[in-house]
Design an enzyme around this catalytic site. Structure first.
Site, PDB file in Angstrom:
ATOM      1  N   ALA A   1       2.672  -1.942   4.163  1.00  0.00           N
ATOM      2  CA  ALA A   1       2.376  -0.858   5.101  1.00  0.00           C
ATOM      3  C   ALA A   1       1.965  -1.524   6.408  1.00  0.00           C
ATOM      4  CB  ALA A   1       1.235  -0.006   4.565  1.00  0.00           C
TER       5      ALA A   1
ATOM      6  N   ASN B   1       1.496   4.181  10.493  1.00  0.00           N
ATOM      7  CA  ASN B   1       0.714   4.727  11.610  1.00  0.00           C
ATOM      8  C   ASN B   1       1.185   4.047  12.886  1.00  0.00           C
ATOM      9  OD1 ASN B   1      -0.715   2.428  10.147  1.00  0.00           O
ATOM     10  ND2 ASN B   1      -1.772   2.410  12.115  1.00  0.00           N
TER      11      ASN B   1
ATOM     12  N   SER C   1       0.821  -1.220   0.000  1.00  0.00           N
ATOM     13  CA  SER C   1       0.000   0.000   0.000  1.00  0.00           C
ATOM     14  C   SER C   1       0.845   1.255   0.000  1.00  0.00           C
ATOM     15  CB  SER C   1      -0.890   0.042   1.253  1.00  0.00           C
ATOM     16  OG  SER C   1      -1.848  -0.962   1.192  1.00  0.00           O
TER      17      SER C   1
ATOM     18  N   HIS D   1      -5.181  -9.251  -1.290  1.00  0.00           N
ATOM     19  CA  HIS D   1      -5.149  -9.572   0.143  1.00  0.00           C
ATOM     20  C   HIS D   1      -6.216 -10.608   0.501  1.00  0.00           C
ATOM     21  CE1 HIS D   1      -3.695  -5.414  -0.328  1.00  0.00           C
ATOM     22  NE2 HIS D   1      -2.888  -5.682   0.673  1.00  0.00           N
TER      23      HIS D   1
ATOM     24  N   HIS E   1      -7.048   4.419   6.333  1.00  0.00           N
ATOM     25  CA  HIS E   1      -6.290   4.053   5.126  1.00  0.00           C
ATOM     26  C   HIS E   1      -5.608   5.289   4.531  1.00  0.00           C
ATOM     27  CE1 HIS E   1      -5.069   1.450   1.896  1.00  0.00           C
ATOM     28  NE2 HIS E   1      -5.747   2.110   0.983  1.00  0.00           N
TER      29      HIS E   1
ATOM     30  N   HIS F   1      -3.375   0.467  -4.731  1.00  0.00           N
ATOM     31  CA  HIS F   1      -2.743  -0.704  -5.363  1.00  0.00           C
ATOM     32  C   HIS F   1      -3.132  -0.702  -6.837  1.00  0.00           C
ATOM     33  CE1 HIS F   1      -1.524  -3.238  -1.824  1.00  0.00           C
ATOM     34  NE2 HIS F   1      -2.311  -2.371  -1.225  1.00  0.00           N
TER      35      HIS F   1
ATOM     36  N   TYR G   1      -8.225 -10.348   2.965  1.00  0.00           N
ATOM     37  CA  TYR G   1      -9.476  -9.680   3.358  1.00  0.00           C
ATOM     38  C   TYR G   1     -10.332  -9.262   2.173  1.00  0.00           C
ATOM     39  CZ  TYR G   1      -6.833  -5.334   2.552  1.00  0.00           C
ATOM     40  OH  TYR G   1      -6.073  -4.351   2.000  1.00  0.00           O
ATOM     41  N   GLU G   2      -9.765  -9.297   0.974  1.00  0.00           N
ATOM     42  CA  GLU G   2     -10.575  -8.985  -0.209  1.00  0.00           C
ATOM     43  C   GLU G   2     -11.435 -10.183  -0.622  1.00  0.00           C
ATOM     44  OE1 GLU G   2      -8.413  -6.524  -3.318  1.00  0.00           O
ATOM     45  OE2 GLU G   2      -6.753  -7.109  -2.033  1.00  0.00           O
TER      46      GLU G   2
ATOM     47  N   MET H   1      -1.541  -6.762   7.308  1.00  0.00           N
ATOM     48  CA  MET H   1      -2.526  -7.702   6.775  1.00  0.00           C
ATOM     49  C   MET H   1      -2.022  -8.416   5.516  1.00  0.00           C
ATOM     50  SD  MET H   1      -5.718  -5.037   6.986  1.00  0.00           S
ATOM     51  CE  MET H   1      -5.916  -3.926   8.390  1.00  0.00           C
ATOM     52  N   SER H   2      -0.714  -8.587   5.408  1.00  0.00           N
ATOM     53  CA  SER H   2      -0.203  -9.192   4.161  1.00  0.00           C
ATOM     54  C   SER H   2       1.138  -9.866   4.386  1.00  0.00           C
ATOM     55  CB  SER H   2      -0.054  -8.101   3.098  1.00  0.00           C
ATOM     56  OG  SER H   2       0.995  -7.216   3.444  1.00  0.00           O
TER      57      SER H   2
HETATM   58  N1  HPA Z   1      -2.878  -2.472  11.386  1.00  0.00           N
HETATM   59  C1  HPA Z   1      -2.969  -3.423  10.446  1.00  0.00           C
HETATM   60  N2  HPA Z   1      -2.580  -3.247   9.199  1.00  0.00           N
HETATM   61  C2  HPA Z   1      -2.047  -2.049   8.865  1.00  0.00           C
HETATM   62  C3  HPA Z   1      -1.923  -1.012   9.794  1.00  0.00           C
HETATM   63  C4  HPA Z   1      -2.350  -1.242  11.127  1.00  0.00           C
HETATM   64  O1  HPA Z   1      -2.286  -0.365  12.010  1.00  0.00           O
HETATM   65  N3  HPA Z   1      -1.366   0.051   9.147  1.00  0.00           N
HETATM   66  C5  HPA Z   1      -1.148  -0.355   7.865  1.00  0.00           C
HETATM   67  N4  HPA Z   1      -1.577  -1.620   7.688  1.00  0.00           N
END
Ligand code: HPA
Length: 279
Positions: free
Chosen positions: A114, A239, A31, A84, A253, A62, A86-87, A215-216
Protein backbone atom coordinates in the site's frame (compact mmCIF):
# COMPACT_ATOMS: atom_id res chain seq x y z
CA UNK A 1 21.17 -10.44 14.33
CA UNK A 2 22.48 -12.45 11.39
CA UNK A 3 21.00 -15.74 10.22
CA UNK A 4 22.97 -18.69 8.92
CA UNK A 5 21.96 -20.78 5.93
CA UNK A 6 20.90 -23.48 8.42
CA UNK A 7 18.22 -21.11 9.85
CA UNK A 8 16.67 -20.62 6.40
CA UNK A 9 16.93 -24.38 5.70
CA UNK A 10 15.12 -25.18 8.94
CA UNK A 11 12.18 -22.92 8.02
CA UNK A 12 12.05 -24.32 4.48
CA UNK A 13 12.00 -27.88 5.86
CA UNK A 14 8.92 -27.12 7.99
CA UNK A 15 7.08 -25.72 4.95
CA UNK A 16 8.05 -28.73 2.82
CA UNK A 17 6.69 -31.05 5.53
CA UNK A 18 3.30 -29.33 5.31
CA UNK A 19 2.97 -29.10 1.52
CA UNK A 20 4.28 -31.20 -1.38
CA UNK A 21 3.80 -28.33 -3.80
CA UNK A 22 7.06 -26.88 -5.15
CA UNK A 23 6.36 -23.15 -5.51
CA UNK A 24 7.80 -21.34 -8.53
CA UNK A 25 6.42 -17.94 -7.52
CA UNK A 26 6.54 -16.14 -4.18
CA UNK A 27 3.84 -13.57 -3.44
CA UNK A 28 4.17 -10.96 -0.71
CA UNK A 29 0.82 -9.31 0.02
CA UNK A 30 0.84 -5.90 1.67
CA UNK A 31 -1.63 -3.91 3.80
CA UNK A 32 -5.24 -4.66 2.86
CA UNK A 33 -4.15 -6.90 -0.05
CA UNK A 34 -3.83 -10.23 1.80
CA UNK A 35 -7.24 -11.57 0.77
CA UNK A 36 -5.78 -12.46 -2.64
CA UNK A 37 -4.23 -15.53 -0.98
CA UNK A 38 -7.73 -16.75 0.01
CA UNK A 39 -8.39 -17.43 -3.68
CA UNK A 40 -5.53 -19.92 -4.18
CA UNK A 41 -6.53 -23.44 -5.26
CA UNK A 42 -5.44 -26.57 -3.30
CA UNK A 43 -4.45 -24.37 -0.36
CA UNK A 44 -2.28 -25.31 2.60
CA UNK A 45 -2.25 -22.63 5.29
CA UNK A 46 0.72 -22.44 7.66
CA UNK A 47 0.73 -20.04 10.63
CA UNK A 48 3.91 -17.93 10.83
CA UNK A 49 4.18 -19.07 14.47
CA UNK A 50 4.75 -22.63 13.24
CA UNK A 51 7.77 -21.66 11.11
CA UNK A 52 11.02 -21.19 13.05
CA UNK A 53 12.58 -17.74 12.52
CA UNK A 54 9.62 -16.32 10.60
CA UNK A 55 8.83 -12.69 11.57
CA UNK A 56 5.24 -11.97 12.55
CA UNK A 57 3.44 -8.77 11.58
CA UNK A 58 1.86 -6.89 14.44
CA UNK A 59 -0.05 -4.55 12.12
CA UNK A 60 -3.84 -4.58 11.66
CA UNK A 61 -4.63 -5.74 8.09
CA UNK A 62 -1.76 -8.26 8.02
CA UNK A 63 -2.85 -11.76 9.00
CA UNK A 64 0.20 -13.83 9.91
CA UNK A 65 0.07 -16.86 7.68
CA UNK A 66 1.72 -18.43 4.71
CA UNK A 67 -0.50 -19.93 2.03
CA UNK A 68 0.86 -22.51 -0.39
CA UNK A 69 -1.35 -23.30 -3.38
CA UNK A 70 -1.99 -22.67 -7.05
CA UNK A 71 -3.00 -19.53 -8.88
CA UNK A 72 -3.92 -20.05 -12.54
CA UNK A 73 -2.21 -23.45 -12.30
CA UNK A 74 1.05 -21.87 -11.14
CA UNK A 75 2.42 -23.19 -7.82
CA UNK A 76 2.82 -20.22 -5.47
CA UNK A 77 3.74 -19.50 -1.88
CA UNK A 78 1.96 -16.39 -0.59
CA UNK A 79 2.79 -14.33 2.46
CA UNK A 80 -0.48 -13.02 3.88
CA UNK A 81 1.05 -10.07 5.68
CA UNK A 82 4.66 -9.06 6.16
CA UNK A 83 6.85 -7.67 8.93
CA UNK A 84 8.08 -4.08 8.67
CA UNK A 85 11.17 -2.20 9.78
CA UNK A 86 9.01 0.19 11.84
CA UNK A 87 7.75 -2.70 13.95
CA UNK A 88 11.26 -2.98 15.34
CA UNK A 89 12.45 -5.86 13.18
CA UNK A 90 15.88 -5.70 11.61
CA UNK A 91 16.24 -5.56 7.83
CA UNK A 92 17.48 -9.19 7.98
CA UNK A 93 14.39 -10.33 9.88
CA UNK A 94 12.01 -8.62 7.44
CA UNK A 95 13.67 -10.39 4.52
CA UNK A 96 14.00 -13.82 6.17
CA UNK A 97 10.98 -15.15 4.18
CA UNK A 98 12.58 -14.22 0.83
CA UNK A 99 15.60 -16.45 1.40
CA UNK A 100 13.33 -19.25 2.60
CA UNK A 101 11.36 -18.87 -0.65
CA UNK A 102 14.63 -19.16 -2.58
CA UNK A 103 15.38 -22.46 -0.83
CA UNK A 104 11.87 -23.70 -1.66
CA UNK A 105 12.70 -23.24 -5.34
CA UNK A 106 10.96 -19.91 -5.99
CA UNK A 107 12.28 -18.23 -9.14
CA UNK A 108 10.04 -15.15 -9.29
CA UNK A 109 8.99 -12.92 -6.41
CA UNK A 110 5.96 -10.66 -6.75
CA UNK A 111 5.67 -8.01 -4.04
CA UNK A 112 2.76 -5.72 -3.29
CA UNK A 113 2.34 -2.78 -0.97
CA UNK A 114 0.00 0.00 0.00
CA UNK A 115 1.46 3.39 -0.87
CA UNK A 116 0.74 7.08 -0.90
CA UNK A 117 0.49 8.69 -4.35
CA UNK A 118 3.10 11.40 -4.94
CA UNK A 119 2.50 11.67 -8.69
CA UNK A 120 -0.38 14.11 -9.10
CA UNK A 121 -1.84 11.96 -11.92
CA UNK A 122 -2.46 9.10 -9.47
CA UNK A 123 -5.82 8.50 -7.81
CA UNK A 124 -6.86 6.37 -4.85
CA UNK A 125 -7.46 2.84 -6.10
CA UNK A 126 -4.88 3.06 -8.90
CA UNK A 127 -2.09 0.53 -9.25
CA UNK A 128 1.54 1.38 -9.94
CA UNK A 129 4.02 -1.11 -11.31
CA UNK A 130 7.44 -0.37 -9.82
CA UNK A 131 10.13 0.17 -12.44
CA UNK A 132 12.62 1.74 -10.01
CA UNK A 133 13.01 2.78 -6.40
CA UNK A 134 14.79 5.13 -4.00
CA UNK A 135 15.83 3.42 -0.78
CA UNK A 136 16.05 6.01 1.99
CA UNK A 137 16.14 3.30 4.65
CA UNK A 138 19.10 1.65 2.96
CA UNK A 139 20.89 4.98 2.48
CA UNK A 140 20.50 5.55 6.20
CA UNK A 141 22.42 2.29 6.81
CA UNK A 142 19.59 -0.20 7.21
CA UNK A 143 20.16 -2.60 4.36
CA UNK A 144 19.55 -6.35 4.76
CA UNK A 145 22.72 -7.10 2.78
CA UNK A 146 24.94 -5.35 5.33
CA UNK A 147 27.05 -7.84 7.30
CA UNK A 148 28.92 -10.97 6.30
CA UNK A 149 27.95 -11.93 2.74
CA UNK A 150 26.72 -15.48 2.22
CA UNK A 151 28.16 -16.26 -1.23
CA UNK A 152 25.89 -19.29 -1.47
CA UNK A 153 22.99 -16.84 -1.90
CA UNK A 154 24.65 -14.13 -3.99
CA UNK A 155 27.49 -11.64 -4.53
CA UNK A 156 28.86 -9.04 -2.11
CA UNK A 157 28.20 -6.13 -4.48
CA UNK A 158 24.85 -6.17 -6.20
CA UNK A 159 24.08 -4.26 -9.41
CA UNK A 160 20.70 -2.53 -9.31
CA UNK A 161 20.17 -1.40 -12.92
CA UNK A 162 18.16 -4.55 -13.79
CA UNK A 163 15.96 -4.77 -10.72
CA UNK A 164 12.32 -4.82 -11.83
CA UNK A 165 12.14 -7.49 -14.55
CA UNK A 166 11.44 -5.86 -17.90
CA UNK A 167 9.74 -8.86 -19.50
CA UNK A 168 7.37 -9.27 -16.54
CA UNK A 169 6.55 -5.56 -16.63
CA UNK A 170 5.69 -5.77 -20.32
CA UNK A 171 3.38 -8.70 -19.60
CA UNK A 172 1.70 -6.89 -16.72
CA UNK A 173 1.13 -3.76 -18.83
CA UNK A 174 -0.36 -5.77 -21.65
CA UNK A 175 -2.67 -7.75 -19.30
CA UNK A 176 -3.82 -4.49 -17.66
CA UNK A 177 -4.46 -2.82 -21.03
CA UNK A 178 -6.50 -5.82 -22.25
CA UNK A 179 -8.56 -5.74 -19.03
CA UNK A 180 -9.05 -1.95 -19.14
CA UNK A 181 -7.27 -1.45 -15.80
CA UNK A 182 -5.15 1.65 -15.22
CA UNK A 183 -1.59 0.54 -14.45
CA UNK A 184 0.98 3.30 -13.94
CA UNK A 185 4.72 2.65 -13.98
CA UNK A 186 6.91 4.59 -11.61
CA UNK A 187 9.47 5.03 -8.85
CA UNK A 188 8.69 3.88 -5.30
CA UNK A 189 10.34 5.64 -2.39
CA UNK A 190 10.89 3.57 0.74
CA UNK A 191 10.86 5.37 4.08
CA UNK A 192 11.06 3.79 7.54
CA UNK A 193 7.73 5.06 8.91
CA UNK A 194 5.66 4.48 10.97
CA UNK A 195 4.47 8.08 10.72
CA UNK A 196 3.13 9.32 7.41
CA UNK A 197 5.04 12.16 5.77
CA UNK A 198 4.86 15.87 6.45
CA UNK A 199 3.75 18.10 3.55
CA UNK A 200 7.35 19.39 3.18
CA UNK A 201 8.62 15.81 2.98
CA UNK A 202 6.01 15.01 0.32
CA UNK A 203 7.13 17.96 -1.79
CA UNK A 204 10.77 16.86 -1.43
CA UNK A 205 9.97 13.24 -2.41
CA UNK A 206 8.12 14.45 -5.48
CA UNK A 207 11.01 16.76 -6.45
CA UNK A 208 13.56 13.93 -6.32
CA UNK A 209 11.49 11.79 -8.67
CA UNK A 210 9.20 9.67 -6.51
CA UNK A 211 5.78 8.57 -7.79
CA UNK A 212 4.65 6.61 -4.72
CA UNK A 213 5.83 6.44 -1.11
CA UNK A 214 5.61 3.60 1.37
CA UNK A 215 7.30 1.72 4.18
CA UNK A 216 8.16 -1.70 2.75
CA UNK A 217 9.07 -3.83 -0.27
CA UNK A 218 12.54 -2.50 -1.10
CA UNK A 219 14.34 -4.62 1.52
CA UNK A 220 12.73 -7.74 0.10
CA UNK A 221 13.55 -6.67 -3.46
CA UNK A 222 17.24 -6.36 -2.54
CA UNK A 223 17.41 -9.83 -1.01
CA UNK A 224 15.47 -11.42 -3.89
CA UNK A 225 17.75 -9.83 -6.51
CA UNK A 226 20.83 -10.76 -4.48
CA UNK A 227 19.67 -14.39 -4.71
CA UNK A 228 19.10 -14.06 -8.48
CA UNK A 229 15.30 -14.18 -8.39
CA UNK A 230 13.16 -12.24 -10.89
CA UNK A 231 11.23 -9.43 -9.25
CA UNK A 232 7.96 -7.69 -10.03
CA UNK A 233 6.34 -5.25 -7.58
CA UNK A 234 3.13 -3.23 -7.31
CA UNK A 235 2.01 -0.30 -5.22
CA UNK A 236 -1.68 0.02 -4.54
CA UNK A 237 -2.34 3.76 -4.21
CA UNK A 238 -4.37 3.91 -1.01
CA UNK A 239 -4.21 7.64 -0.37
CA UNK A 240 -3.07 10.76 -2.14
CA UNK A 241 -0.10 12.36 -0.37
CA UNK A 242 -0.94 15.64 1.36
CA UNK A 243 1.44 18.35 0.19
CA UNK A 244 0.11 21.44 1.95
CA UNK A 245 -0.23 22.50 5.59
CA UNK A 246 -3.31 24.57 4.71
CA UNK A 247 -5.78 21.69 4.73
CA UNK A 248 -7.91 19.73 7.18
CA UNK A 249 -6.84 16.43 5.56
CA UNK A 250 -4.85 13.77 7.41
CA UNK A 251 -3.54 10.35 6.28
CA UNK A 252 -4.76 7.29 8.17
CA UNK A 253 -4.33 3.51 8.26
CA UNK A 254 -8.13 3.14 7.87
CA UNK A 255 -8.12 4.75 4.42
CA UNK A 256 -5.20 2.48 3.50
CA UNK A 257 -7.22 -0.63 4.39
CA UNK A 258 -10.40 0.70 2.71
CA UNK A 259 -8.63 1.26 -0.60
CA UNK A 260 -7.31 -2.31 -0.43
CA UNK A 261 -10.85 -3.56 -1.08
CA UNK A 262 -10.96 -1.79 -4.47
CA UNK A 263 -7.40 -2.76 -5.29
CA UNK A 264 -7.58 -6.52 -4.68
CA UNK A 265 -9.80 -7.38 -7.68
CA UNK A 266 -7.67 -5.22 -10.01
CA UNK A 267 -4.43 -6.69 -8.73
CA UNK A 268 -5.88 -10.17 -8.93
CA UNK A 269 -6.81 -9.74 -12.60
CA UNK A 270 -3.33 -8.53 -13.50
CA UNK A 271 -1.46 -11.16 -11.47
CA UNK A 272 -3.61 -13.98 -12.81
CA UNK A 273 -2.89 -12.82 -16.37
CA UNK A 274 0.85 -12.64 -15.74
CA UNK A 275 0.92 -16.05 -14.03
CA UNK A 276 -1.01 -17.63 -16.91
CA UNK A 277 1.82 -16.55 -19.17
CA UNK A 278 4.42 -18.06 -16.81
CA UNK A 279 3.04 -21.62 -16.64
N1 HPA B 1 3.02 7.13 3.13
C1 HPA B 1 3.79 6.09 3.50
N2 HPA B 1 3.37 4.85 3.50
C2 HPA B 1 2.10 4.60 3.09
C3 HPA B 1 1.24 5.63 2.69
C4 HPA B 1 1.73 6.96 2.70
O1 HPA B 1 1.03 7.94 2.37
N3 HPA B 1 0.05 5.06 2.35
C5 HPA B 1 0.20 3.72 2.53
N4 HPA B 1 1.44 3.44 2.99
Amino acid sequence: MTYSRADYEQAAAVIRQRSDLKPAVGLVLGSGLGTLADTLDDRTVIAYDDIPGWPRSTVHGHSGQLVVGKLEGCPVVAQQGRAHFYEGYTAQQITFPIRVMKLLGVETVILTNAAGGLNTDYQVGDLMLLNDHINFVGMAGNNPLIGPNDESFGPRFLGMAQTYDRELRQKALSVAADAGITLHEGTYICLAGPNFETPAEIRMLRTIGGDAVGMSTVHEVLVARHAGMRVMAYSGITNVAIDSVDTELEASHEEVLDAGKVLVPRLSTILRGVLRSLV
